[in-house]
Design a protein around this motif. Structure first.
Motif, mmCIF file in Angstrom:
data_model
loop_
_atom_site.group_PDB
_atom_site.id
_atom_site.type_symbol
_atom_site.label_atom_id
_atom_site.label_comp_id
_atom_site.label_asym_id
_atom_site.label_seq_id
_atom_site.Cartn_x
_atom_site.Cartn_y
_atom_site.Cartn_z
ATOM 1 N N VAL A 174 0.812 -1.219 0.000
ATOM 2 C CA VAL A 174 0.000 0.000 0.000
ATOM 3 C C VAL A 174 0.844 1.267 0.000
ATOM 4 C CG1 VAL A 174 -0.199 0.368 2.496
ATOM 5 C CG2 VAL A 174 -2.129 0.966 1.004
ATOM 6 N N LEU A 175 2.114 1.145 0.357
ATOM 7 C CA LEU A 175 2.966 2.334 0.428
ATOM 8 C C LEU A 175 3.183 2.964 -0.944
ATOM 9 C CD1 LEU A 175 5.587 1.126 3.072
ATOM 10 C CD2 LEU A 175 3.474 2.420 3.428
ATOM 11 N N ASP A 176 2.875 2.247 -2.014
ATOM 12 C CA ASP A 176 2.874 2.848 -3.344
ATOM 13 C C ASP A 176 1.751 3.869 -3.483
ATOM 14 O OD1 ASP A 176 5.035 1.367 -4.192
ATOM 15 O OD2 ASP A 176 3.809 -0.204 -5.129
ATOM 16 N N TYR A 177 0.817 3.819 -2.553
ATOM 17 C CA TYR A 177 -0.324 4.738 -2.523
ATOM 18 C C TYR A 177 -0.367 5.372 -1.127
ATOM 19 C CZ TYR A 177 -1.259 1.658 -6.442
ATOM 20 O OH TYR A 177 -1.136 0.924 -7.595
ATOM 21 N N PRO A 178 0.497 6.356 -0.887
ATOM 22 C CA PRO A 178 0.743 6.833 0.481
ATOM 23 C C PRO A 178 -0.473 7.399 1.198
ATOM 24 C CG PRO A 178 1.732 8.296 -1.151
ATOM 25 C CD PRO A 178 1.315 7.066 -1.881
ATOM 26 N N HIS A 179 -1.433 7.937 0.460
ATOM 27 C CA HIS A 179 -2.604 8.501 1.127
ATOM 28 C C HIS A 179 -3.592 7.413 1.528
ATOM 29 C CE1 HIS A 179 -1.133 11.761 -1.718
ATOM 30 N NE2 HIS A 179 -0.620 11.992 -0.525
ATOM 31 N N LEU A 180 -3.604 6.318 0.783
ATOM 32 C CA LEU A 180 -4.368 5.156 1.226
ATOM 33 C C LEU A 180 -3.704 4.514 2.443
ATOM 34 C CD1 LEU A 180 -5.353 3.461 -2.171
ATOM 35 C CD2 LEU A 180 -6.608 5.178 -0.847
ATOM 36 N N ALA A 181 -2.378 4.536 2.478
ATOM 37 C CA ALA A 181 -1.660 4.003 3.644
ATOM 38 C C ALA A 181 -1.940 4.807 4.896
ATOM 39 C CB ALA A 181 -0.156 3.981 3.365
ATOM 40 N N ALA A 182 -2.366 6.062 4.742
ATOM 41 C CA ALA A 182 -2.654 6.922 5.898
ATOM 42 C C ALA A 182 -4.070 6.734 6.429
ATOM 43 C CB ALA A 182 -2.431 8.390 5.525
ATOM 44 N N LEU A 183 -4.876 5.903 5.766
ATOM 45 C CA LEU A 183 -6.219 5.640 6.283
ATOM 46 C C LEU A 183 -6.118 4.726 7.506
ATOM 47 C CD1 LEU A 183 -8.227 5.059 2.971
ATOM 48 C CD2 LEU A 183 -7.788 7.198 4.213
ATOM 49 N N PRO A 184 -6.928 4.962 8.529
ATOM 50 C CA PRO A 184 -6.815 4.188 9.775
ATOM 51 C C PRO A 184 -7.011 2.693 9.544
ATOM 52 C CG PRO A 184 -8.233 6.109 10.081
ATOM 53 C CD PRO A 184 -7.979 5.997 8.611
ATOM 54 N N GLY B 245 -10.343 -13.557 3.390
ATOM 55 C CA GLY B 245 -8.921 -13.309 3.483
ATOM 56 C C GLY B 245 -8.344 -12.492 2.345
ATOM 57 N N ARG B 246 -9.167 -11.718 1.634
ATOM 58 C CA ARG B 246 -8.707 -10.893 0.528
ATOM 59 C C ARG B 246 -9.256 -9.483 0.687
ATOM 60 N NH1 ARG B 246 -4.763 -13.670 -1.065
ATOM 61 N NH2 ARG B 246 -4.741 -12.659 -3.120
ATOM 62 N N ILE B 247 -8.522 -8.483 0.183
ATOM 63 C CA ILE B 247 -8.964 -7.087 0.226
ATOM 64 C C ILE B 247 -9.709 -6.775 -1.067
ATOM 65 C CG2 ILE B 247 -8.202 -4.672 0.322
ATOM 66 C CD1 ILE B 247 -5.750 -5.609 1.882
ATOM 67 N N TRP B 248 -10.935 -6.242 -0.918
ATOM 68 C CA TRP B 248 -11.803 -6.053 -2.078
ATOM 69 C C TRP B 248 -12.147 -4.596 -2.350
ATOM 70 C CZ3 TRP B 248 -12.263 -9.947 -5.294
ATOM 71 C CH2 TRP B 248 -12.073 -11.251 -4.814
ATOM 72 N N GLY B 249 -11.534 -3.664 -1.655
ATOM 73 C CA GLY B 249 -11.878 -2.276 -1.922
ATOM 74 C C GLY B 249 -11.101 -1.317 -1.066
ATOM 75 N N VAL B 250 -11.482 -0.043 -1.181
ATOM 76 C CA VAL B 250 -10.864 1.038 -0.424
ATOM 77 C C VAL B 250 -11.943 1.688 0.436
ATOM 78 C CG1 VAL B 250 -9.783 3.318 -0.622
ATOM 79 C CG2 VAL B 250 -9.055 1.451 -2.126
ATOM 80 N N PRO B 251 -11.709 1.846 1.747
ATOM 81 C CA PRO B 251 -12.771 2.310 2.642
ATOM 82 C C PRO B 251 -13.014 3.811 2.567
ATOM 83 C CG PRO B 251 -10.745 2.002 3.878
ATOM 84 C CD PRO B 251 -10.463 1.529 2.469
ATOM 85 N N VAL B 252 -14.185 4.196 3.057
ATOM 86 C CA VAL B 252 -14.510 5.597 3.326
ATOM 87 C C VAL B 252 -14.493 5.739 4.853
ATOM 88 C CG1 VAL B 252 -16.212 7.436 3.041
ATOM 89 C CG2 VAL B 252 -15.924 5.708 1.247
ATOM 90 N N PRO B 253 -13.369 6.202 5.415
ATOM 91 C CA PRO B 253 -13.190 6.132 6.867
ATOM 92 C C PRO B 253 -14.076 7.117 7.620
ATOM 93 C CG PRO B 253 -11.377 7.326 5.871
ATOM 94 C CD PRO B 253 -12.205 6.798 4.741
ATOM 95 N N ARG C 94 -16.771 12.556 -1.873
ATOM 96 C CA ARG C 94 -16.330 12.021 -0.572
ATOM 97 C C ARG C 94 -16.929 10.663 -0.269
ATOM 98 N NH1 ARG C 94 -19.975 15.971 -0.031
ATOM 99 N NH2 ARG C 94 -21.778 15.733 1.342
ATOM 100 N N TYR C 95 -17.922 10.215 -1.054
ATOM 101 C CA TYR C 95 -18.491 8.894 -0.850
ATOM 102 C C TYR C 95 -17.836 7.848 -1.753
ATOM 103 C CZ TYR C 95 -22.009 11.333 1.889
ATOM 104 O OH TYR C 95 -22.643 12.110 2.841
ATOM 105 N N ILE C 96 -16.725 8.233 -2.391
ATOM 106 C CA ILE C 96 -15.878 7.259 -3.101
ATOM 107 C C ILE C 96 -14.777 6.813 -2.148
ATOM 108 C CG2 ILE C 96 -14.397 6.840 -5.096
ATOM 109 C CD1 ILE C 96 -15.937 9.052 -6.547
ATOM 110 N N THR C 97 -13.998 7.761 -1.684
ATOM 111 C CA THR C 97 -13.132 7.590 -0.521
ATOM 112 C C THR C 97 -12.724 8.982 -0.101
ATOM 113 O OG1 THR C 97 -11.241 6.401 0.447
ATOM 114 C CG2 THR C 97 -10.898 7.423 -1.706
ATOM 115 N N GLU C 98 -12.089 9.103 1.068
ATOM 116 C CA GLU C 98 -11.593 10.398 1.501
ATOM 117 C C GLU C 98 -10.491 10.207 2.530
ATOM 118 O OE1 GLU C 98 -14.390 12.991 3.300
ATOM 119 O OE2 GLU C 98 -15.261 11.498 4.612
ATOM 120 N N ASN C 99 -9.992 11.329 3.018
ATOM 121 C CA ASN C 99 -8.859 11.305 3.928
ATOM 122 C C ASN C 99 -9.243 10.793 5.316
ATOM 123 O OD1 ASN C 99 -10.202 14.097 3.731
ATOM 124 N ND2 ASN C 99 -9.279 14.133 5.761
#
Length: 546
Positions: free
Chosen positions: A182-192, A203-211, A445-450
Motif C-alpha cells: 500500500v505504500l505505493d499509494y501513500p494517502h491510502l496508507a494513511a487511512l486508519p 482473506g482478501r482485500i476487495w476495496g478502499v474504505p470511506v473512513p 467524498r463517498y468514493i473515498t476520503e482522507n
C-alpha cells in the motif's frame, strides 16, 4: 469538514439504535476500535493482511490525543497548504464511479466548476453516477445483475452471498494494498487500520474504505440552553439525567428535553453496548437477551410517561427533530457524529449558540459507563475487474488522490474547487462561495476520503468541544465484536424476524405493549434466525482467532 452521513429513522423512535441496538443484529456494520487483529469476512485468519499504516504527518494538528482513535483537531487550515502529489494520477479513459448521496443533486459537469477542477487535477474525467442513499440498494442490485459495471462501485452494507459476489465481479486488491504494498499509494496508507476491516472477505482485500471517526452516534446537546438553566453538561447518573430532562421541559411554553425517546442512551446507561457481545472463549451473546436491555425499555417507558419527549417526536422525521433543537424547542438531538459540522452552519445566527455531545451516564453515580463503537468506515469502494494491470493501477492512483490529507492543496481542490469561483480564502481557511456551496454537494467524498480530522473554520471552541467529546467518549467505547465477521443468515434470512422484533420494541416504548412482551419476542427472533447468526459469528470468530 467531515462528510455528513445521516441514519435513516429507526421506526420513528430510537435514533441511536442503528449504532447500538437491534438493527445491527441483522445488518452488522464494521465499527469501533476492535480487539480483532484483522477481518475475516467469514473465511480464515488474516494476520498481516491489512495495509501497513503510515500516517501523513506533514501538517501538524493543534490538538492531538494519546488515543489513536481520537481525530486530530485543527484551528485553522495549515498555512501554506502544500501539494502532496506530483502530476496527475491518470491520463487514460474516464473513471466511472457509482455511489450515493445524502445531499441535493449537484449541478452537472458543464455547470460545475468544482467538478471540472477535480477532473483537471486527476488528468481524466471522473464520471460520477449517483442516486439518493435511500434508492441506492435498488440501483446497486440492478447494476450487479447487469454486465456494464462502473470502474468503482460503492459497497454499502453487507450483501447476500457477499464473498461470492465480490469474487465474481470485482478486482482482488490484496497484492496491491496488503502490507507494505500500500505504500505505493501513500494517502491510502494513511487511512486508519480499523477502516480497512470492512473491505476484507475470505482473506482478501476487495476495496478502499470511506473512513469515519470511531465516536459514532452523538447525543447532541444545546449547551447554551443547559448553561442558562444552570444544568451540568454531563450528568453522573440516570436520576440526574431524568431530573435534567424534567427541568428542560415546559409543555405550556412549548419546550421539551428530547425530540425522540433516547432508547440508545438508556441502553448504554444499563450497560448494553452493540447488538452482540463475545467472551474470551468466542461465545457470542445477543444483547437483547440481557436483563439490561429489558430494563432500558422500562426506563424508556418511564421517561415517556414524564412527558419530556416532544409529543410528535417519535413519528417525526430526523430533519424535523434537527429543526426543533436548533429552534430551542428541544435541548437534545440524536445523530451520527459526521453530521456535527452542519449544526454550526444552522446555528450561525443564534446568539450564544454552543453545541456539545453528552455521554450516556452510568445508571448509578460512580458506576461503569459504556459506549457503543461507531463504524470505522461508512462503506467501501470496490474496483470492477480489470483486464489491464496498468488500468487497475491508474484507478488506484485516482483513489489515492481522492484520499489526499487535510492540509494539502489536493484536499482544497476536492472539497472547495476553484479559487475565486467556488471558494475564497478567509485568512488561511478556504470558504465556499454561494455557488460553491451548491456545487460541493457532488458526492466525491463517498468514493473515498482522507483520514478524519476536526476542523471548524474560525471557531476554536467548536474544535475543542468535538475533540473533548471524542476523547471522553472513546475511553468508554466497547468494541463491536462482529466487526469484520460475516453471517449469511443475518444478511439473507433475518429481515422478517428483525421487523417483528423491532415492531415489538416500538410498541413497548410507545406504551402499547407491556415490557414483559420483550422476552417472548426475543425468543421468537432467536428461534427464527438469531441462533443461526450466533453460530455463524462463532465459527467466523474461531477461524479468525484459531
Amino acid at each position: 469538514m467531515s462528510a455528513t452521513v445521516s441514519r435513516r429513522r429507526f421506526l420513528g423512535i430510537a435514533g441511536t439504535l442503528g449504532a447500538m441496538g437491534l438493527v445491527a443484529a441483522c445488518s452488522p456494520s464494521p465499527g469501533g476500535s476492535s480487539p480483532l487483529p484483522a477481518s475475516n469476512g467469514g473465511g480464515g485468519g488474516t494476520a498481516g493482511l491489512l495495509p501497513t499504516y503510515r500516517p501523513f504527518d506533514k501538517f501538524a494538528p493543534d490538538l492531538v490525543s494519546s488515543n489513536p482513535g481520537v481525530s486530530p483537531g485543527y484551528f485553522t487550515y495549515p498555512d501554506p497548504p502544500a501539494a502532496v502529489t506530483s502530476g496527475a494520477p491518470a491520463s487514460g479513459a474516464p473513471v466511472r464511479a457509482m455511489t450515493f448521496t445524502y445531499d441535493p443533486v449537484a449541478p452537472e459537469l458543464s455547470n460545475n466548476a468544482l467538478w471540472q477542477s477535480i477532473n483537471e487535477a486527476l488528468g481524466t474525467e471522473l464520471d460520477l453516477e449517483y442516486t439518493p442513499a435511500a434508492e441506492y440498494d435498488a440501483r446497486f442490485a440492478t447494476t450487479i445483475a447487469g454486465s456494464d459495471l462502473p470502474d468503482l462501485v460503492a459497497i454499502k452494507g453487507q450483501q447476500q452471498q457477499m464473498p461470492a459476489m465480490l469474487a465474481a465481479k470485482f478486482s482482488d486488491l490484496t497484492e496491491h494494498l496488503s502490507g507494505d504494498a500500500v505504500l505505493d499509494y501513500p494517502h491510502l496508507a494513511a487511512l486508519p487500520t480499523p477502516s480497512w476491516r470492512s473491505t476484507v472477505y475470505d482473506g482478501r482485500i476487495w476495496g478502499v474504505p470511506v473512513p469515519r471517526s470511531l465516536i459514532g452516534t452523538v447525543l447532541y446537546t444545546r449547551a447554551d440552553i443547559l448553561e442558562r438553566a444552570g444544568l451540568s453538561l454531563q450528568p453522573e447518573s440516570l436520576e440526574e439525567f431524568t431530573e435534567m430532562a424534567k427541568a428542560l421541559t415546559d409543555e405550556r411554553e412549548g419546550r421539551w428535553a428530547f425530540g425522540q425517546t433516547p432508547l440508545g442512551v438508556l441502553l448504554e446507561t444499563n450497560g448494553i453496548a452493540n447488538a452482540w457481545s463475545v467472551d474470551e472463549a468466542g461465545v457470542f451473546t445477543f444483547n437483547g437477551t440481557l436483563p439490561g436491555y429489558e430494563q432500558a425499555l422500562a426506563d424508556a417507558v418511564a421517561l415517556n410517561d414524564l412527558g419530556v419527549v416532544h409529543p410528535d417526536g417519535n413519528a417525526a422525521q430526523n430533519t424535523q427533530r434537527n429543526e426543533w433543537m436548533m429552534a430551542g424547542t428541544t435541548a437534545f438531538q440524536i445523530g451520527n457524529y459526521a453530521g456535527w459540522p452542519k449544526f454550526y452552519l444552522q446555528g450561525a445566527g443564534i446568539d450564544g449558540f454552543r453545541l456539545t455531545g453528552m455521554l450516556s451516564p452510568a445508571r448509578e453515580a460512580g458506576g461503569t459507563m459504556v459506549r457503543t463503537a461507531g463504524p470505522s468506515a461508512s462503506h467501501f469502494s470496490a474496483v470492477a475487474k480489470q483486464d489491464d494491470p496498468e488500468r487497475l493501477a491508474e484507478i488506484l492512483r485516482v483513489l489515492d488522490w481522492l484520499a489526499a490529507p487535510f492540509g494539502s492543496t489536493e484536499y482544497i481542490t476536492r472539497r472547495f474547487g476553484k479559487e475565486g469561483e467556488t471558494f475564497t480564502f478567509d485568512g488561511p481557511d478556504p470558504v465556499l462561495t454561494p455557488e460553491g456551496v451548491n456545487q460541493a454537494t457532488l458526492p466525491v467524498r463517498y468514493i473515498t476520503e482522507n483520514s478524519p480530522v476536526i476542523f471548524e473554520s474560525q471557531d476554536e471552541r467548536a474544535v475543542r468541544d468535538q475533540f473533548d467529546h471524542q476523547e471522553a467518549g472513546l475511553e468508554y467505547t466497547v468494541p463491536n465484536p462482529t466487526e469484520g465477521l460475516y453471517s449469511e443468515a443475518a444478511v439473507s434470512e433475518g429481515a422478517s424476524a428483525q421487523q417483528a422484533l423491532t415492531a415489538t420494541e416500538q410498541e413497548i416504548v410507545l406504551g402499547n405493549q407491556p415490557v414483559s412482551a420483550w422476552a417472548p419476542a426475543v425468543e421468537s427472533y432467536m428461534s427464527a434466525v438469531g441462533t443461526k447468526v450466533k453460530a455463524e459469528y462463532e465459527e467466523a470468530w474461531a477461524q479468525l482467532n484459531g
